[in-house]
Design an enzyme around this catalytic site. Structure first.
Site, PDB file in Angstrom:
ATOM      1  N   HIS A 170     -12.406  -5.825   3.758  1.00 32.99           N
ATOM      2  CA  HIS A 170     -11.791  -5.608   2.453  1.00 32.99           C
ATOM      3  C   HIS A 170     -12.861  -5.558   1.366  1.00 32.99           C
ATOM      4  CE1 HIS A 170      -8.438  -6.819   4.836  1.00 32.99           C
ATOM      5  NE2 HIS A 170      -8.864  -8.052   4.925  1.00 32.99           N
ATOM      6  N   SER A 218      -6.352  -6.654   1.395  1.00 27.82           N
ATOM      7  CA  SER A 218      -6.325  -7.980   2.008  1.00 27.82           C
ATOM      8  C   SER A 218      -4.899  -8.532   2.009  1.00 27.82           C
ATOM      9  CB  SER A 218      -7.227  -8.933   1.226  1.00 27.82           C
ATOM     10  OG  SER A 218      -6.636  -9.192  -0.036  1.00 27.82           O
ATOM     11  N   THR A 219      -4.660  -9.525   2.870  1.00 29.22           N
ATOM     12  CA  THR A 219      -3.350 -10.182   2.890  1.00 29.22           C
ATOM     13  C   THR A 219      -3.064 -10.819   1.527  1.00 29.22           C
ATOM     14  OG1 THR A 219      -3.894 -10.716   5.173  1.00 29.22           O
ATOM     15  CG2 THR A 219      -1.905 -11.687   4.291  1.00 29.22           C
TER      16      THR A 219
END
Ligand SMILES: *[C@@H]1O[C@H](CO)[C@@H](O)[C@H](O)[C@H]1NC(C)=O
Ligand SMILES: *[C@@H]1O[C@H](CO)[C@@H](O)[C@H](O)[C@H]1NC(C)=O
Ligand SMILES: *[C@@H]1O[C@H](CO)[C@@H](O)[C@H](O)[C@H]1NC(C)=O
Ligand SMILES: *[C@@H]1O[C@H](CO)[C@@H](O)[C@H](O)[C@H]1NC(C)=O
Ligand SMILES: *[C@@H]1O[C@H](CO)[C@@H](O)[C@H](O)[C@H]1NC(C)=O
Length: 359
Positions: free
Chosen positions: A332, A284-285
């Site tokens: 994710h 994930s970011t």
């Protein structure tokens, strides 16, 4: 005989005084011994909890109720920075991925006429022509360990009513995601230094950016002069919307810098965590920037990272602190990433904040 009775009285008084003093000392000793035993027991318990979490390899088949109990007990334990672990992770991340050199594409780390390979579509390339190259900033503004205290603020519903705003705003550098609102400032703070947006969100929220940049400019203005960080070279479909944002903001808010993730940095980072057990197709970011922070900040504090639908006392939570809209499907593996962050917390490499912030 008066001298005798005076002496007696003096003696009796002394004995009484001695008794009072000694029993006070004994009480104090007993108390501090109890306190000492209690704190030894607590620190043993905390050590066991940390060891237990660090030994876990996956969240699959983990029963959530006892797991939340463990997290709750861990959060009651004091957190101490462990320089050994912090430096180890920092050096490993630096060696593999080097956010100091290429978290973002710059004129220094690219040259005209080279190609960039997309992060998630390695068969696709983007030519860096003169015009594109000139869109990049000169160099990366951060270097290893340059920033002091960093707050990385996820969007989890756990931040609602957390009162963490003041603590977040005390950080030297504040990172947020997906244009998350900062109007609940008591819980999430006001300041922002770096904020991300994702292409799907841009396409959905600002369909005609070219003609009408006003709404985006207005939304961006609440972040002051924060840099906007976009994954323009992760998926090919994202390039055009990210470039539109760049041009729209250049016109409307020229002081606002728009920068792009370096696709090789993200790719290497994904491989790095894959080798350490993260099996999802893409990290994930949140984990990306938590990793960057671990490299470039002295202290990393994470807020709003919480993948469960209930809090530590089993009260239901919204999906985000600002709305209750969840994704249709998960790309994710958030619980697995959370376990990783919890392990970094247990090792003393970074500090994860869950629930209320103490004043
Ligand atoms: C840091 O962690 C290492 C390895 O677990 C341990 O040996 C060391 O004592 C810890 N240092 C501090 C200051 O707690
Ligand atoms: C990371 O990049 C910087 C700047 O280019 C460079 O000085 C450094 O040696 C690089 N670190 C590693 C481990 O490659
Ligand atoms: C890049 O390629 C173009 C077209 O081949 C050429 O005209 C230009 O001189 C090149 N620029 C540089 C800096 O190499
Ligand atoms: C947060 O506080 C507000 C106002 O006090 C209350 O209405 C709301 O239910 C609380 N939300 C949560 C998730 O505790
Ligand atoms: C905060 O902003 C969001 C989105 O910009 C909006 O939906 C929400 O109503 C606002 N909340 C408050 C309390 O102003």
């Amino acid at each position: 005989m008066r001298w005798w009775s005076a002496a007696t009285r003096f003696c009796l008084l002394s004995v009484l005084l001695l008794f009072v003093i000694s029993s006070t000392i004994m009480d104090y000793y007993q108390l501090s011994r109890d306190g000492f035993m209690e704190s030894v027991q607590k620190s043993l318990k905390c050590r066991k909890l940390r060891e237990r979490l660090v030994a876990m390899t996956t969240m699959k088949k983990v029963d959530i109720v006892p797991f939340l109990q463990v997290v709750r007990e861990l959060m009651d334990c004091p957190w101490r920075l462990n320089l050994t672990h912090r430096e180890l992770h920092r050096t490993e991340l630096w060696a593999c991925c080097n956010a100091s050199d290429r978290l973002i594409v710059t004129r220094q780390n690219t040259h005209v006429n080279q190609t960039l390979t997309y992060e998630a579509e390695r068969w696709r390339k983007k030519l860096v022509d003169q015009t594109l190259w000139e869109m990049f900033p000169k160099s990366v503004p951060w270097s290893k360990g340059l920033l002091g205290r960093c707050a990385v603020v996820g969007s989890g519903g756990i931040l609602q009513n957390s009162s963490c705003g003041e603590e977040i705003d005390r950080a030297d550098y504040i990172i947020r995601f997906n244009l998350a609102p900062v109007n609940q400032s008591r819980d999430v703070g006001l300041k922002t230094d770096l904020i991300t947006a994702n292409p799907s969100q841009i396409i959905k929220q600002y369909p005609d950016l070219h003609k009408n940049p006003g709404p985006l400019a207005e939304q961006m203005s609440v972040y002051g002069n924060a840099r906007l960080l976009l994954p323009a070279f992760s998926f090919a479909f994202g390039t055009a919307p990210c470039f539109k944002v760049y041009h729209a903001l250049q016109k409307a808010l020229p002081q606002q810098e728009v920068v792009f993730f370096h696709p090789d940095y993200l790719f290497e980072l994904g491989q790095f965590w894959r080798r350490r057990g993260q099996k999802a197709s893409r990290i994930s970011t949140g984990l990306m920037l938590a990793s960057s922070a671990l490299e470039i900040c002295e202290q990393v504090h994470l807020y709003g990272f919480w993948p469960f639908s209930v809090d530590l006392s089993h009260n239901p939570l919204q999906h985000h602190y600002f709305d209750n809209v969840g994704p249709n499907h998960y790309m994710h593996a958030m619980p697995e990433e959370f376990l990783l962050l919890l392990q970094l917390h247990s090792q003393g490499a970074l500090q994860l904040h869950v629930g209320h912030c103490r004043a």
